[in-house]
Scaffold this active site. Structure first.
Site, PDB file in Angstrom:
ATOM      1  N   GLY A  32      -2.060  -7.763   6.723  1.00 18.22           N
ATOM      2  CA  GLY A  32      -1.431  -8.937   6.426  1.00 18.22           C
ATOM      3  C   GLY A  32      -1.606  -9.222   5.028  1.00 18.22           C
ATOM      4  O   GLY A  32      -1.484  -8.535   4.174  1.00 18.22           O
ATOM      5  N   HIS A  35       2.908  -7.797   0.837  1.00 25.97           N
ATOM      6  CA  HIS A  35       3.631  -7.972  -0.267  1.00 25.97           C
ATOM      7  C   HIS A  35       4.781  -6.949  -0.486  1.00 25.97           C
ATOM      8  O   HIS A  35       4.780  -6.147   0.565  1.00 25.97           O
ATOM      9  CB  HIS A  35       2.869  -7.962  -1.674  1.00 25.97           C
ATOM     10  CG  HIS A  35       1.777  -6.870  -1.507  1.00 25.97           C
ATOM     11  ND1 HIS A  35       2.056  -5.528  -1.420  1.00 25.97           N
ATOM     12  CD2 HIS A  35       0.195  -7.071  -1.521  1.00 25.97           C
ATOM     13  CE1 HIS A  35       0.998  -4.817  -1.560  1.00 25.97           C
ATOM     14  NE2 HIS A  35      -0.010  -5.704  -1.254  1.00 25.97           N
ATOM     15  N   HIS A  38       3.422  -3.374   0.674  1.00 29.08           N
ATOM     16  CA  HIS A  38       3.602  -3.383   2.238  1.00 29.08           C
ATOM     17  C   HIS A  38       5.040  -2.928   2.768  1.00 29.08           C
ATOM     18  O   HIS A  38       5.148  -2.158   3.578  1.00 29.08           O
ATOM     19  CB  HIS A  38       2.945  -4.575   2.974  1.00 29.08           C
ATOM     20  CG  HIS A  38       1.714  -4.873   2.464  1.00 29.08           C
ATOM     21  ND1 HIS A  38       1.147  -5.797   2.049  1.00 29.08           N
ATOM     22  CD2 HIS A  38       0.355  -4.400   2.971  1.00 29.08           C
ATOM     23  CE1 HIS A  38      -0.184  -6.046   1.943  1.00 29.08           C
ATOM     24  NE2 HIS A  38      -0.770  -4.925   2.485  1.00 29.08           N
ATOM     25  N   GLN A  63     -14.341  -3.085   9.069  1.00 32.08           N
ATOM     26  CA  GLN A  63     -14.418  -2.500   7.871  1.00 32.08           C
ATOM     27  C   GLN A  63     -15.026  -3.367   6.613  1.00 32.08           C
ATOM     28  O   GLN A  63     -14.692  -2.932   5.582  1.00 32.08           O
ATOM     29  CB  GLN A  63     -12.939  -2.101   7.631  1.00 32.08           C
ATOM     30  CG  GLN A  63     -11.999  -3.087   7.172  1.00 32.08           C
ATOM     31  CD  GLN A  63     -10.437  -2.399   7.229  1.00 32.08           C
ATOM     32  OE1 GLN A  63      -9.979  -1.974   8.283  1.00 32.08           O
ATOM     33  NE2 GLN A  63      -9.749  -2.364   6.181  1.00 32.08           N
ATOM     34  N   LYS A 151      -1.954   3.652  -2.843  1.00 30.47           N
ATOM     35  CA  LYS A 151      -2.978   2.532  -3.344  1.00 30.47           C
ATOM     36  C   LYS A 151      -4.315   2.745  -2.875  1.00 30.47           C
ATOM     37  O   LYS A 151      -5.245   2.608  -3.607  1.00 30.47           O
ATOM     38  CB  LYS A 151      -2.284   1.020  -3.046  1.00 30.47           C
ATOM     39  CG  LYS A 151      -3.278   0.101  -3.198  1.00 30.47           C
ATOM     40  CD  LYS A 151      -3.640  -0.221  -4.875  1.00 30.47           C
ATOM     41  CE  LYS A 151      -3.869  -1.653  -4.875  1.00 30.47           C
ATOM     42  NZ  LYS A 151      -5.194  -2.081  -4.141  1.00 30.47           N
ATOM     43  N   SER A 187      -1.280  -6.042  -4.694  1.00 26.88           N
ATOM     44  CA  SER A 187      -2.480  -6.183  -3.771  1.00 26.88           C
ATOM     45  C   SER A 187      -2.722  -7.638  -3.177  1.00 26.88           C
ATOM     46  O   SER A 187      -2.244  -8.471  -3.899  1.00 26.88           O
ATOM     47  CB  SER A 187      -3.878  -5.545  -4.520  1.00 26.88           C
ATOM     48  OG  SER A 187      -4.987  -6.272  -3.786  1.00 26.88           O
TER      49      SER A 187
HETATM   50  P1  AMP Z   1      -3.907  -3.609   3.517  1.00 22.56           P
HETATM   51  O1  AMP Z   1      -3.323  -4.549   4.125  1.00 22.56           O
HETATM   52  O2  AMP Z   1      -4.566  -4.044   2.106  1.00 22.56           O
HETATM   53  O3  AMP Z   1      -4.908  -2.966   4.352  1.00 22.56           O
HETATM   54  O4  AMP Z   1      -2.845  -2.398   3.122  1.00 22.56           O
HETATM   55  C1  AMP Z   1      -2.080  -2.039   4.297  1.00 22.56           C
HETATM   56  C2  AMP Z   1      -1.240  -0.850   3.593  1.00 22.56           C
HETATM   57  O5  AMP Z   1      -0.325  -1.038   2.485  1.00 22.56           O
HETATM   58  C3  AMP Z   1      -2.334   0.301   3.328  1.00 22.56           C
HETATM   59  O6  AMP Z   1      -1.581   1.815   3.829  1.00 22.56           O
HETATM   60  C4  AMP Z   1      -2.312   0.042   1.626  1.00 22.56           C
HETATM   61  O7  AMP Z   1      -2.633   1.384   1.114  1.00 22.56           O
HETATM   62  C5  AMP Z   1      -0.647  -0.262   1.590  1.00 22.56           C
HETATM   63  N1  AMP Z   1      -0.538  -0.768   0.172  1.00 22.56           N
HETATM   64  C6  AMP Z   1      -1.153  -2.082  -0.166  1.00 22.56           C
HETATM   65  N2  AMP Z   1      -0.838  -2.134  -1.411  1.00 22.56           N
HETATM   66  C7  AMP Z   1       0.145  -1.154  -1.789  1.00 22.56           C
HETATM   67  C8  AMP Z   1       0.825  -0.961  -3.057  1.00 22.56           C
HETATM   68  N3  AMP Z   1       0.793  -1.806  -3.972  1.00 22.56           N
HETATM   69  N4  AMP Z   1       1.658   0.044  -2.961  1.00 22.56           N
HETATM   70  C9  AMP Z   1       1.848   0.798  -1.737  1.00 22.56           C
HETATM   71  N5  AMP Z   1       1.175   0.684  -0.713  1.00 22.56           N
HETATM   72  C10 AMP Z   1       0.188  -0.541  -0.562  1.00 22.56           C
END
Ligand code: AMP
Length: 282
Positions: A32, A35, A38, A63, A151, A187
């Protein structure tokens, strides 16, 4: 119209129905606080042929280590659903920890060598938590395609490896990193940064770019490239977990010449931990 559901039974029912209609289910797991990074994964799922797209929004306690930022991790479900709506996502699955784990889980998925260093070393138990929740989400949703951001480079590699090792019938796609114009990788944790911290954090992408330029000019020594990144990162960040040059396939360090290298960084600015990376090949 994006539908929001909270139970495993509802997700199974919706995904079964989509498959009966001959649709290919695509899946993007997230925590969640969505941005544009995602959202790009959702577009890539569509471009890759997924015609029923599911996004999970779940801050997975497995995690996070006890001293991690689980409690202060941003939770913005309403805005996340609105973002998914704009990308024509079909289903958002936002379970509670109780729905996912009931009174606990005894089963853990662990992927070998790839997970041992870098994030695996600095966040004990993190990748077991990731591999376990992703396996469980795959079992619930049954996707044909799943998209992960590069990322989280090591995470993408370990999921890709796990799917191959366990013959899961899923195509894993690694999506490019989405960055701000000035280079900062998007991020969910960037919202914690003060403007002073944010400008210092730019040293990471600056270091990676400097190494890329050196690589393009013929420098293929992993240790030399690693030091180029480190020279930018160390003086500007408050604490550095690692700056590494590694093999993209095994994630083992590369200290000599190679024509395919990933440079990986994890470092803290103020209370915020940031990761970034760059893959070089030529
Ligand atoms: P998270 O919500 O941080 O667990 O991220 C969910 C998914 O979004 C994961 O596969 C991340 O690698 C991807 N993600 C997060 N930030 C980026 C970004 N700046 N560019 C591409 N993918 C991203």
């Amino acid at each position: 119209m994006t539908e929001l559901v909270h139970t495993i039974a509802e997700v199974r029912e919706r995904c079964d129905a989509a498959r009966r209609e001959g649709k290919r289910v695509g899946f993007v797991p997230t925590m969640g606080a969505l941005h544009d990074g995602h959202l790009s994964l959702m577009d890539i799922a569509k471009d890759s042929g997924a015609d029923y797209r599911v996004v999970s929004v779940f801050v997975n306690p497995l995690q996070f280590a006890p001293d991690d930022d689980l409690d202060r991790y941003p939770r913005t479900l309403q805005a996340d659903v609105a973002g998914c709506e704009k990308r024509d996502v079909d289903l958002v699955f936002a379970p509670s920890p109780e729905e996912m784990y009931g009174s606990g889980t005894m089963t853990e998925v662990r992927v070998g060598t790839i997970t041992e260093r870098w994030e695996g070393e600095h966040r004990k138990g993190h990748f077991e938590g990731v591999a376990t929740v992703v396996t469980k989400l795959f079992q619930i949703i049954g996707p044909s395609i799943s998209v992960f951001g590069r990322k989280d480079y090591q995470q993408w590699r370990l999921i890709d490896r796990m799917v191959r090792d366990l013959s899961m019938p899923i195509e894993v796609i690694g999506a490019p990193i989405v960055r701000e114009r000035d280079g900062l990788a998007l991020s969910s944790r960037n919202r914690y940064l003060s403007s002073e911290e944010r400008s210092r954090a730019l040293c990471i992408s600056r270091g990676l770019r400097a190494a890329k330029t050196a690589f393009e000019n013929g420098e293929q020594n992993g240790e030399v490239l690693r030091r180029i990144v480190e020279a930018e990162v160390r003086p500007n960040m408050d604490r550095v977990d690692y700056v590494a040059a590694a093999s993209p396939e095994t994630l083992l360090p590369i200290e000599s010449e190679a024509n395919h290298i990933v440079l990986l960084v994890a470092a803290h600015v103020g209370k915020t931990r940031l990761i970034d990376n760059l893959e070089l090949s030529g």
